[in-house]
Design an enzyme around this catalytic site. Structure first.
Site, short mmCIF file in Angstrom:
data_model
loop_
_atom_site.label_atom_id
_atom_site.label_comp_id
_atom_site.label_asym_id
_atom_site.label_seq_id
_atom_site.Cartn_x
_atom_site.Cartn_y
_atom_site.Cartn_z
N ASP A 1 0.86 -1.18 0.00
CA ASP A 1 0.00 0.00 0.00
C ASP A 1 0.90 1.24 0.00
OD1 ASP A 1 -2.08 1.82 0.45
OD2 ASP A 1 -3.08 0.53 1.91
N ASP B 1 -2.68 4.71 -2.53
CA ASP B 1 -3.61 5.45 -1.69
C ASP B 1 -3.99 6.79 -2.33
OD1 ASP B 1 -4.83 5.57 1.03
OD2 ASP B 1 -3.59 7.37 1.21
N GLU C 1 -6.66 3.93 -5.52
CA GLU C 1 -7.84 4.38 -4.78
C GLU C 1 -8.22 5.76 -5.31
OE1 GLU C 1 -9.35 5.19 -0.21
OE2 GLU C 1 -7.40 5.91 -0.87
N HIS D 1 -11.03 -0.70 5.22
CA HIS D 1 -10.77 -0.21 6.58
C HIS D 1 -11.31 1.20 6.80
CE1 HIS D 1 -7.79 1.30 3.91
NE2 HIS D 1 -7.46 2.23 4.80
N ASP D 2 -11.95 1.79 5.79
CA ASP D 2 -12.52 3.14 5.94
C ASP D 2 -14.05 3.11 5.97
OD1 ASP D 2 -9.95 4.28 5.77
OD2 ASP D 2 -10.10 4.51 3.59
#
Ligand code: TEU
Ligand code: CA
Length: 562
Positions: free
Chosen positions: A108, A215, A265, A339-340
């Site tokens: 990531d 990200d 993302e 995870h968000d």
């Protein structure tokens, strides 16, 4: 090590439609040393579970050195391992053991910003002009002071609340932070910054890593001038920004990652941009995460308001993205959860009874796993994990949740109301430890977990579900097998089907003479079905076939003709 790993999984131009990715939020996956925080060795311990599940690749959230203000998304060194999570030897061992099981690792990369503890930012703070030029610093007014810094360069809002600029008295300058104040945005217009980041990619490539997630990568290209946003929070100026495609192409070329398994993302993006991000002819990324389907329960677009999900809107988002990306040769990452985000079954399904929990958890899985794209499973989703039963704000750890609990009260909500909203919306809803078994700490740690564990781990857990053919876990295994077995799932065309109910989503996949029809009833009531003669049931969350005219509560069925 590099040759050993790079020959064992994804080579260039991988068939993305045949792959399934599993996301690990390292803090909450498995602790190996009793400090209550998940770590790299913990992941190694659970590789057999992942192999048995059948996934091809594991995306691990950032484990680089970091002060952890945003749980690792505030990186202070891109080439090392955060001691909380282990050592470089632990990483190498994990990579070897994963490769031995045919599992790739996806790293990531947080390249929009660094931690303010990164050496680059520290040198900038010390006044070094080379490093000042690595970030978005803007001069303050000559008479600005710490007490009275004046107006920030723009009125843009940080994604975590408050203004997106921070004043530094010693420099008499502001710096931009689209996220936390400790996450300073890099200046991608500076070629030295781009060269540094490409070099980071080459470093991990040389260690045998050949899958990457980027990200918020569509936010890296900022406008040339700083303007106030009178209509919104500023995002329209920097989302899919002026040089975004050029910078991505350069990063991919210089980093040596073209044709590999990569995903970006993409925050508040568009179909047209995502086609360019993910069409192989553009030499940018392999696929794109977009989030429009996760905003169909945001009243007026506000994450911090509550409403029932609008299933007709959901259907529209899926249809336009699936069909639009197909037409443009783009490729979607398919997902409900990360995870968000809150847990999808607590949000789009119904976790209030055992039966509706089981059916709706399976419906959500079936609906996305048979779409065109690459499915991502977020840890615990394959178990049907739900939002936790937290009762107090003290149980939350996330900087965004804590900020918004205060902001909501400043906006006039009562403490009780603010808590209720945070409870439904918090990123911590998905950050509670993976429920491995029914014991006190769910098999996650022998110590005190860094965040609470959901009470339902006594019955929603991997150990109990492994031996139950009717479990959510068994259903996910079957969906993964189907993707591996059926070409129509991997590469077929997709077309959404008209339905007579605003609670039903139905689509068709076709490849040659093979036709797959998927129907999902997003409600606890019966709904009219799409007429379908013949064929056979490929997979369903009901054991017995229905009457053909109606869909039962939370029914999801895929029928195939060949
Ligand atoms: O998230 C980016 C992001 O834009 C959204 O997920 C959203 O704005 C945020 O959750 C607030 O609602 C990525 C990471 O996934 C996230 O964990 C990081 O905090 C963020 O970038 C900053 O690196
Ligand atoms: Ca640990």
């Amino acid at each position: 090590m590099s040759t050993e790993l790079s020959t064992s999984f994804f080579e260039r131009d991988v068939n993305l439609g045949s792959k399934v990715v599993y996301q690990i939020y390292i803090r909450s996956f498995q602790d190996s040393n009793g400090d209550g925080i998940g770590d790299l060795r913990g992941i190694t311990q659970r590789l057999d579970y992942l192999q048995d599940l059948g996934v091809d690749c594991v995306w691990i959230t950032p484990f680089f050195p970091s002060p952890q203000h945003d749980n690792g998304y505030d990186v202070s060194d891109y080439r090392a391992i955060e001691p909380l999570f282990g050592t470089m030897d632990d990483f190498d061992e994990l990579a070897r053991e994963a490769a031995a099981r045919g599992i790739g690792l996806m790293l990531d990369m947080v390249f929009n910003h660094t931690s303010t503890e990164h050496e680059w930012f520290q040198r900038a703070l010390a006044g070094d002009p080379k490093y000042l030029a690595y970030y978005k610093f803007v001069d303050a007014a000559p008479d600005a002071t710490a007490e009275n810094p004046g107006e920030p360069p723009t009125n843009w809002e940080s994604k975590f609340g408050g203004n997106a600029w921070e004043y530094v008295p010693s420099l008499n300058k502001w710096y931009l932070h689209l996220f936390d104040v400790t996450q300073a945005d890099l200046d991608w217009d500076n070629p030295e910054v781009r060269a540094e980041l490409a070099d980071v990619l080459r470093y991990w490539r040389s260690k045998g890593v050949n899958a990457f997630r980027f990200d918020v990568v569509n936010l890296i290209s900022k406008p040339a001038t700083w303007e106030n946003d009178d209509e919104g929070d500023g995002r329209r100026f920097y989302t899919d920004g002026p040089h975004i495609h050029e910078y991505l192409q350069e990063m991919v070329r210089e980093g040596g990652i073209d044709g590999l398994m990569t995903v970006g993302e993409m925050s508040s993006t568009s179909i047209d941009n995502c086609i360019r991000y993910s069409n192989p002819d553009c030499h940018e990324l392999g696929m794109a995460f977009s989030f429009h389907h996760l905003k169909v329960d945001y009243p007026g677009g506000d994450k911090w308001g509550l409403m029932e999900p609008d299933i007709a809107a959901l259907r529209h988002v899926f249809a336009s993205w699936q069909e639009g990306m197909t037409d443009g040769g783009g490729w979607n990452a398919l997902f409900w959860s990360n995870h968000d985000q809150p847990r999808p079954n607590s949000r789009f399904g119904d976790d209030s009874t055992h039966e509706s929990w089981l059916l709706s958890s399976k419906l959500l899985a079936l609906c996305t796993h048979l779409l065109r794209g690459t499915p991502y499973i977020y840890q615990g989703e394959e178990l049907g994990m739900t939002n936790p039963d937290f009762v107090s704000i003290d149980q939350y750890r996330d900087v965004e949740s804590i900020n918004y609990y205060a902001i909501l009260q400043e906006r006039g909500h009562s403490a009780e109301d603010a808590f209720h909203i945070v409870h439904e919306r918090s990123r911590d809803d998905s950050r509670t430890p993976v429920q491995w078994d029914g014991t006190g700490t769910a098999g996650f740690t022998t110590g005190e977990p860094w965040i609470g564990i959901a009470g339902n781990h006594t019955w929603i857990n991997a150990q109990a579900e492994a031996t139950d053919p009717d479990s959510v876990l068994s259903f996910f295994k079957r969906l993964i097998e189907l993707r591996k077995a059926e070409r129509v799932v991997q590469t077929g065309d997709v077309r959404f089907v008209d339905v007579a109910s605003d609670k039903v989503i139905a689509y068709e996949r076709t490849l040659g003479d093979v036709r797959l029809l998927v129907q999902c009833n997003y409600s606890g009531d019966e709904q009219p079905a799409v007429a379908a003669d013949g064929g056979e049931v490929l997979i369903s969350n009901y054991a017995e076939p229905g009457d053909g005219a109606t869909l039962r509560p939370w029914e999801a069925t895929a029928r195939i003709w060949r």
